[in-house]
Design an enzyme around this catalytic site. Sequence first.
Site, PDB file in Angstrom:
ATOM      1  NE  ARG A 112      -1.810   7.136   2.765  1.00  0.00           N
ATOM      2  CZ  ARG A 112      -0.485   7.123   2.844  1.00  0.00           C
ATOM      3  NH1 ARG A 112       0.160   5.980   3.061  1.00  0.00           N
ATOM      4  NH2 ARG A 112       0.199   8.238   2.708  1.00  0.00           N
TER       5      ARG A 112
ATOM      6  CG  LEU B 129      -0.809  -2.132   9.205  1.00  0.00           C
ATOM      7  CD1 LEU B 129      -0.856  -1.755  10.680  1.00  0.00           C
ATOM      8  CD2 LEU B 129      -2.163  -1.919   8.555  1.00  0.00           C
ATOM      9  CG  ASP B 130       0.446   2.503   3.747  1.00  0.00           C
ATOM     10  OD1 ASP B 130       0.869   1.562   3.048  1.00  0.00           O
ATOM     11  OD2 ASP B 130      -0.556   3.183   3.468  1.00  0.00           O
ATOM     12  CE  LYS B 131       9.043   5.641   8.683  1.00  0.00           C
ATOM     13  NZ  LYS B 131      10.262   6.242   8.084  1.00  0.00           N
TER      14      LYS B 131
END
Length: 234
Positions: free
Chosen positions: A171, A71-73
């Site tokens: 995104r 997962l992205d930060k």
Amino acid sequence: MWISAEENLIVAENLPLDIVYEDEDFLVVDKPSGMAIHPSKSGGTGTLANAVTFDWQRAGIHTLFRAINRLDKDTSGLVLIGKTQFAHQGVFGQDEHRGIRKRYIALAEGQISEDGGTINQPIACLDAAKRQRMVHPSGQPAITHYKVLERLPGHTLLSFELETGRTHQIRVHMLYMGHPLCSDPLYGHPSPLISRLALHAFEMTLIHPRSGKEIILQLPLSADIQSAVDRLRT
């Protein structure tokens, strides 16, 4: 309990850890937004790997930190971690063949007229220094399925399921559609509704490689995204 003689070089750090599921093979946690999964450099701290390493050392578990999904930060939600090489390889093989199903929920800018659909557009990294990706013919295949959950004033609440796992896939695809996610620091705009990227990994389904049983894990909508939705409803 001693699980493995493998050496974990991650620095142990006592950080909050929200455990959703755990057995002898796996650990699943609810990662908060703002926490990276791995340190960016040797000896780095403040990440999920540091928190898990501390928890394992306290329990007498000595093994490598193996995050199976990323997962992205800025994204919150479910992260699957293998405690053993058997677990990691068994489930990673499923992931390559779409044996693991992962679903996300997000708040996007603007109202989307379609009730759902599929975005099948390749994603490329054209400027590594900026970390940004974009839809481009030279990119890798990327397929995102989306479903509108609720249309709100100037916004849409959606769920997503991915067939591929490209960096920033949801995104980038939402930007391509003209509906970037709320407060996306790379692809969108700051929003008074929420101070971080409005993206949450809320569901994961996998077949346990040891038992062969299906495991379904779900989280409620994160409190800050729920608060943003509630504000839009009033």
